[in-house]
Design a protein around this motif. Structure first.
Motif, mmCIF file in Angstrom:
data_model
loop_
_atom_site.group_PDB
_atom_site.id
_atom_site.type_symbol
_atom_site.label_atom_id
_atom_site.label_comp_id
_atom_site.label_asym_id
_atom_site.label_seq_id
_atom_site.Cartn_x
_atom_site.Cartn_y
_atom_site.Cartn_z
ATOM 1 N N ALA A 1 1.504 -6.306 -11.856
ATOM 2 C CA ALA A 1 2.853 -6.571 -11.369
ATOM 3 C C ALA A 1 3.036 -8.039 -11.027
ATOM 4 C CB ALA A 1 3.140 -5.695 -10.163
ATOM 5 N N LEU A 2 2.039 -8.631 -10.369
ATOM 6 C CA LEU A 2 2.183 -10.030 -9.952
ATOM 7 C C LEU A 2 1.996 -10.986 -11.119
ATOM 8 C CD1 LEU A 2 0.410 -10.009 -6.484
ATOM 9 C CD2 LEU A 2 2.854 -10.134 -6.972
ATOM 10 N N ARG A 3 1.160 -10.599 -12.089
ATOM 11 C CA ARG A 3 0.956 -11.462 -13.245
ATOM 12 C C ARG A 3 2.241 -11.548 -14.072
ATOM 13 N NH1 ARG A 3 -3.608 -10.598 -17.632
ATOM 14 N NH2 ARG A 3 -2.011 -9.084 -18.169
ATOM 15 N N LEU A 4 2.967 -10.437 -14.096
ATOM 16 C CA LEU A 4 4.198 -10.372 -14.876
ATOM 17 C C LEU A 4 5.353 -11.096 -14.185
ATOM 18 C CD1 LEU A 4 5.658 -8.674 -17.283
ATOM 19 C CD2 LEU A 4 6.255 -7.102 -15.452
ATOM 20 N N ALA A 5 5.358 -11.051 -12.834
ATOM 21 C CA ALA A 5 6.548 -11.450 -12.088
ATOM 22 C C ALA A 5 6.679 -12.948 -11.937
ATOM 23 C CB ALA A 5 6.515 -10.804 -10.706
ATOM 24 N N HIS A 6 7.955 -13.394 -11.870
ATOM 25 C CA HIS A 6 8.204 -14.773 -11.480
ATOM 26 C C HIS A 6 7.903 -14.942 -9.999
ATOM 27 C CE1 HIS A 6 10.938 -14.248 -15.027
ATOM 28 N NE2 HIS A 6 10.271 -15.332 -15.372
ATOM 29 N N ARG A 7 8.390 -13.991 -9.241
ATOM 30 C CA ARG A 7 8.142 -14.039 -7.798
ATOM 31 C C ARG A 7 7.706 -12.667 -7.323
ATOM 32 N NH1 ARG A 7 11.845 -14.726 -4.257
ATOM 33 N NH2 ARG A 7 13.547 -13.957 -5.561
ATOM 34 N N GLY A 8 7.006 -12.684 -6.194
ATOM 35 C CA GLY A 8 6.547 -11.409 -5.660
ATOM 36 C C GLY A 8 6.757 -11.331 -4.158
ATOM 37 N N TYR A 9 6.831 -10.088 -3.686
ATOM 38 C CA TYR A 9 6.896 -9.837 -2.245
ATOM 39 C C TYR A 9 5.788 -8.851 -1.897
ATOM 40 C CZ TYR A 9 11.627 -11.836 -2.139
ATOM 41 O OH TYR A 9 12.704 -12.671 -2.226
ATOM 42 N N VAL A 10 5.221 -9.026 -0.703
ATOM 43 C CA VAL A 10 4.226 -8.063 -0.235
ATOM 44 C C VAL A 10 4.811 -7.364 0.975
ATOM 45 C CG1 VAL A 10 1.897 -7.727 0.653
ATOM 46 C CG2 VAL A 10 2.338 -9.515 -1.037
ATOM 47 N N MET A 11 4.758 -6.048 0.957
ATOM 48 C CA MET A 11 5.330 -5.287 2.061
ATOM 49 C C MET A 11 4.236 -4.537 2.816
ATOM 50 S SD MET A 11 8.272 -2.373 1.895
ATOM 51 C CE MET A 11 9.773 -3.257 2.223
ATOM 52 N N VAL A 12 4.289 -4.636 4.122
ATOM 53 C CA VAL A 12 3.359 -3.894 4.975
ATOM 54 C C VAL A 12 4.172 -3.216 6.074
ATOM 55 C CG1 VAL A 12 1.385 -4.046 6.536
ATOM 56 C CG2 VAL A 12 1.493 -5.547 4.537
ATOM 57 N N ASN A 13 4.017 -1.931 6.218
ATOM 58 C CA ASN A 13 4.694 -1.183 7.283
ATOM 59 C C ASN A 13 6.179 -1.485 7.424
ATOM 60 O OD1 ASN A 13 2.574 0.386 8.100
ATOM 61 N ND2 ASN A 13 1.773 -1.192 9.492
ATOM 62 N N GLY A 14 6.868 -1.541 6.315
ATOM 63 C CA GLY A 14 8.317 -1.668 6.388
ATOM 64 C C GLY A 14 8.843 -3.071 6.569
ATOM 65 N N VAL A 15 7.979 -4.089 6.516
ATOM 66 C CA VAL A 15 8.483 -5.475 6.548
ATOM 67 C C VAL A 15 7.811 -6.286 5.452
ATOM 68 C CG1 VAL A 15 9.239 -5.725 8.944
ATOM 69 C CG2 VAL A 15 6.829 -5.974 8.377
ATOM 70 N N ALA B 1 0.833 -1.194 0.000
ATOM 71 C CA ALA B 1 0.000 0.000 0.000
ATOM 72 C C ALA B 1 0.873 1.251 0.000
ATOM 73 C CB ALA B 1 -0.910 -0.013 1.214
ATOM 74 N N ASN B 2 0.241 2.391 -0.120
ATOM 75 C CA ASN B 2 0.929 3.682 0.018
ATOM 76 C C ASN B 2 1.645 3.746 1.356
ATOM 77 O OD1 ASN B 2 0.591 5.228 -2.213
ATOM 78 N ND2 ASN B 2 -1.430 5.960 -1.619
ATOM 79 N N GLY B 3 2.886 4.167 1.333
ATOM 80 C CA GLY B 3 3.590 4.378 2.588
ATOM 81 C C GLY B 3 4.099 3.104 3.240
ATOM 82 N N ALA B 4 4.020 1.977 2.527
ATOM 83 C CA ALA B 4 4.495 0.729 3.119
ATOM 84 C C ALA B 4 6.017 0.683 3.173
ATOM 85 C CB ALA B 4 3.968 -0.461 2.330
#
Lengths: 241, 452
Positions: free
Chosen positions: A201-215, A39-42
Motif C-alpha cells: 500500500a505504501l509503495r504504491l501510494a503518493h502519500r500515506g497515513y497511519v492510524m492507531v486507535n481512531g486517530v 492494525a486491526n481495529g484501528a
C-alpha cells in the motif's frame, strides 16, 4: 495549492457508546493515491465507511469538492463521483458478472456503458471470459477484480478501496495493485486505499497515513513512511513479501 | 492433482466407510424409534374414554409399537436414500417427472404450450364434459390461477427483492374489501374498481414498507405476519364499515364490458345469440383471472430486465453493496412492496367479484402461508416454478378433498420432501436478466448452498 478533492476534518464516529474515530484529519488531492494503514481495529474501515455516510460522523466535517457530505445518505454520496469497493468485496453472488457490472453503472445514464464495459474487460480480461458466470462462482481474486470494475463502472473521480488484498495470493495482489497504479497514471483516477498490507500500500501510494486507535498518528509520502523505523517495526515485520 | 499417485483407488475409498455408514444409520434409526416410542407412550398409547362414573384410561400398546416401527423404517429409508447417502434420488424421480432444470431448459417450449393449454382448456373441458360437468374443473382452474397470480405477485417481493413477507394475504384482503365496499356504496363497476383497488393495496404496501425498511429476514417476517393479522382483526371488528364476521354479501358480479350475464333480454347470451347457460359467466371469470395473471406475469418479467428489477435482485443479494453503488434502497424496497401489494389487490378484487361474498375468514394466516409455500417450493424468483407449485398444491388440495383429514399431512410431507431433495425449490435455476453475446445460464446446482 488547490483545495483537496476530499477533506476529512475532525471526524468522530461512534458505534453506540464506543468511539471508533477520535478526530481524524486527512485529505486526498486530485490525482493522488493515498493509503491508510493501521492494525486491526484501528478504525480504517470505519473511516472509509464514514466517508460513505454509513455510519455518519457524529462530529466533524467531510468535504468533497467543497461540499459537506457528512450528513448525506450513502446513495447520494455515491452519485457525486465517489465509488467504493467495499471490504469483503460484496459482489452479488447469484447475479452474473455482467449483471454485477451493470449494477455498478446504475447511477449513470448508461450512455457510456459499452465503452466502460470494454475498458473493464481490457483491464481484467478474465472478467470477459466469465461474464455469463455467477459472481459467487468466481475465485477470490476474480471477485476482487469484479468489485473494483463494478466500482469503476460509475466513472468515479474518487475510488475508495477497502482492503483489496484481503485473502488473495501475492501474485494476484500484485496484479491488482498494478492495475490501480495504471488507472491512476493513465486516467488520473484519485484513489483512497485502506490496507493492512502496509508494504504494498505504501509503495504504491503518493502519500500515506497511519492510524492507531481512531486517530492519525503519522503522515508523509508513501516511500518516506515505508522507510520510517516505527512503521517498519509496527506494520512490516515479516510482512514484506 | 499432485496426490493422484498416492491416493488409493476410488473404489477402495468408497468401500472403506460403507459398513460404518450402515451401522450409523441403524443406530440413528434405533434412537429415533426409542424416542418415538417414548412420545407415543403418552400421545398415542393412552386414551380417555367415557366410563360409568367418569372417565377411564385405556392403554393401547400396539399404537406405540406401530409408531416405533414406522419411525424406525422411515429413518432407515432416509439414511439410505436421503440427500447425504450418495444415492441419486433426483435421477430416480426424473423418470416420473422431468427435473426442474430440464423443465426450465425446455422453458422456451413449455411456457407457450402452457399458455395455449390455458386458453383452449375450458373449451376442451366443455366439449368433453358438457356444460354442467366441466363447471367444477373450470372453477378449480380459476382457483389455481388465482393462486398463481398471488404467487407471481409475492414473487416480486420475496423472490426478487428478497423481502420475506408473511402477511401477503393482507393485500389480498385490502383488494377484496376495496372492491366490495366501492361497489356496494358507490355502485362503481368492476372495471373502475379494479385499478382503484390495486392502487389502494399498493398504498397499503407502502404503508407497511415504511416502518419495516430497516428490517430484514426473520424480523421482517414477524412484522409482516403481524401486519397481516392486524388487517384481519380490523376487518373482523370494524362492524359498521366491514360487516365484521358477517362479511359483505351481494357483491356485484363482473359484467362483460357492460353486458350482464343474466337470463333474458340484454344479457350476454341474448346479445351474442347463445342459449343461456350459467357456464358463460364461469368461463368469463376464467378468462378474467387468466388475463390478470398474465398481466402480472408480463409486468414482472419485464421489470426484471429493467434497472429497477436488477436493483431488487441486487438488494436481495447484498444491501450494503447496493447502497455503496448509489442505489436508493428505500425507494427500491418500497416499489417492491407496492407492486407486490398491487397484484395482491387485483387478485383480491377478482376474488370478491367471483365469490359475491367475502368475510375475514377468507384472509387468515394460512392463506399467506400457502402463497409463500407456493413461491418457495416453486423456486424463489422462478415464474414457471410458481405455476407448477400452485397446480400441485391447490389442485392436489381439491383432488384429495375426500381425504380431508390427511390433506394437511400430505401437504406438510410433500413440503418436507421437496425441501430435502430440492432445497432451492422445484426450479432453482436463475435465468440471467441480460446477455451480451451468447445465452449462457448457470445452474443453481453448480453453486453450493450458502455460496449463492
Amino acid at each position: 495549492m488547490s483545495a483537496p478533492l476530499l477533506a476529512v476534518d475532525g471526524v468522530e464516529t461512534f458505534y453506540g457508546k464506543i468511539q471508533a474515530l477520535r478526530g481524524v484529519e486527512m485529505e486526498v488531492r486530485e490525482g493522488e493515491i493515498v493509503s491508510l494503514i493501521g492494525a486491526n481495529g484501528a478504525g480504517k474501515s470505519t473511516l472509509m465507511m464514514t466517508i460513505c455516510g454509513a455510519p455518519q460522523a457524529r462530529n466533524g466535517r467531510i468535504i468533497l469538492e467543497g461540499r459537506d457530505i457528512s450528513r448525506m445518505p450513502t446513495h447520494q454520496i455515491m452519485r457525486l463521483g465517489v465509488a467504493q469497493s467495499p471490504e469483503g468485496r460484496r459482489i452479488f453472488p447469484r447475479m452474473t458478472v455482467l449483471e454485477n457490472l451493470m449494477m455498478g453503472a446504475a447511477v449513470t445514464d448508461g450512455a457510456h456503458f459499452e465503452d466502460d464495459l470494454a475498458r473493464m474487460f481490457t483491464l481484467f480480461p478474465v472478467l470477459e471470459r466469465r461474464q455469463g458466470q455467477r459472481g459467487g462462482t468466481l475465485s477470490g481474486g476474480e471477485q476482487q477484480m469484479l468489485a473494483i470494475s463494478r466500482a469503476l463502472m460509475s466513472r468515479p473521480r474518487l475510488l475508495l478501496l477497502d482492503e483489496p488484498s484481503l485473502g488473495l495470493a501475492p501474485l494476484v495482489v500484485r496484479q491488482i495493485f498494478k492495475v490501480i497504479k495504471e488507472l491512476n497514471e493513465s486516467q488520473g483516477l484519485t484513489v483512497f486505499l485502506v490496507e493492512q498490507n502496509a508494504f504494498h500500500a505504501l509503495r504504491l501510494a503518493h502519500r500515506g497515513y497511519v492510524m492507531v486507535n481512531g486517530v492519525i498518528t503519522m503522515t508523509g509520502a508513501g516511500k518516506e513512511l515505508l522507510a520510517r523505523e516505527e512503521v517498519r517495526a509496527a506494520y512490516l515485520e515479516g510482512g514484506a513479501h | 492433482m499432485a496426490d493422484t499417485t498416492t491416493a488409493p483407488a476410488p473404489s477402495a475409498v468408497e468401500a472403506a466407510p460403507a459398513p460404518s455408514h450402515t451401522s450409523i444409520v441403524i443406530r440413528e434409526a434405533v434412537i429415533a424409534a426409542v424416542i418415538a416410542a417414548a412420545l407415543a407412550s403418552i400421545l398415542l398409547g393412552a386414551r380417555t374414554d367415557i366410563a360409568p362414573g367418569g372417565l377411564s384410561l385405556e392403554y393401547r400398546p400396539w399404537n406405540i409399537v406401530i409408531a416405533a416401527v414406522v419411525v424406525f423404517f422411515g429413518k432407515l429409508a432416509l439414511g439410505f436414500l436421503g440427500p447425504r447417502s450418495g444415492v441419486d434420488l433426483g435421477g430416480a424421480f426424473s423418470g416420473l417427472a422431468p427435473s426442474g432444470d430440464a423443465l426450465s431448459h425446455a422453458g422456451t417450449y413449455v411456457q407457450p404450450a402452457l399458455l395455449v393449454l390455458a386458453v383452449v382448456g375450458p373449451f376442451l373441458l366443455l366439449s368433453t364434459y358438457g356444460g354442467s360437468g366441466a363447471r367444477q374443473y373450470i372453477e378449480l382452474a380459476i382457483l389455481i390461477l388465482t393462486y398463481i397470480m398471488l404467487g407471481w405477485g409475492l414473487n416480486i417481493v420475496v423472490g426478487l427483492a428478497g423481502l420475506l413477507d408473511l402477511g401477503y394475504v393482507a393485500f389480498y384482503a385490502v383488494g377484496a374489501y376495496s372492491y366490495a365496499l366501492m361497489a356496494l356504496h358507490f355502485g362503481l363497476s368492476f372495471w373502475v374498481c379494479l385499478p382503484l383497488a390495486g392502487l389502494i393495496a399498493a398504498l397499503w404496501g407502502v404503508m407497511l414498507g415504511f416502518p419495516v425498511l430497516r428490517l430484514r429476514g426473520d424480523y421482517l417476517a414477524i412484522v409482516t405476519l403481524a401486519f397481516g393479522e392486524i388487517i384481519r382483526v380490523v376487518l373482523l371488528n370494524w362492524y359498521e364499515f366491514t360487516g365484521g364476521p358477517d362479511g359483505l354479501s351481494r357483491i356485484p358480479r363482473p359484467s362483460f364490458f357492460g353486458i350482464e350475464f343474466s337470463r333474458g333480454d340484454g344479457g350476454f347470451a341474448d346479445v351474442f345469440g347463445l342459449a343461456y347457460s350459467p357456464i358463460h359467466r364461469i368461463i368469463f371469470l376464467y378468462f378474467l383471472i387468466l388475463s390478470l395473471a398474465l398481466l402480472t406475469y408480463f409486468i414482472s418479467i419485464r421489470l426484471r430486465r429493467l434497472p429497477i428489477g436488477r436493483a431488487w435482485e441486487a438488494l436481495r443479494e447484498d444491501e450494503i453493496a447496493c447502497r455503496a453503488l448509489g442505489i436508493n434502497t428505500t425507494t427500491t424496497k418500497l416499489t417492491a412492496f407496492a407492486l407486490g401489494a398491487m397484484f395482491g389487490g387485483f387478485a383480491g378484487s377478482f376474488f370478491a367479484t367471483k365469490q359475491g361474498f367475502i368475510s375475514p375468514e377468507s384472509f387468515t394466516f394460512i392463506e399467506s402461508a400457502v402463497i409463500l409455500a407456493i413461491v418457495v417450493l416453486g423456486g424463489l424468483g422462478s415464474q414457471l416454478g410458481v405455476v407448477i407449485a400452485a397446480t400441485l398444491f391447490i389442485g392436489g388440495f381439491e383432488f384429495f378433498r375426500e381425504f380431508e383429514q390427511y390433506r394437511m399431512l400430505v401437504f406438510g410431507l410433500s413440503m418436507v420432501f421437496i425441501m430435502v431433495w430440492k432445497p432451492r425449490g422445484l426450479i432453482s435455476r436463475r435465468e440471467p436478466s441480460v446477455f451480451l453475446k451468447k445465452r449462457k445460464a448457470i445452474s443453481g446446482d453448480l453453486v453450493g448452498e450458502g455460496a449463492g
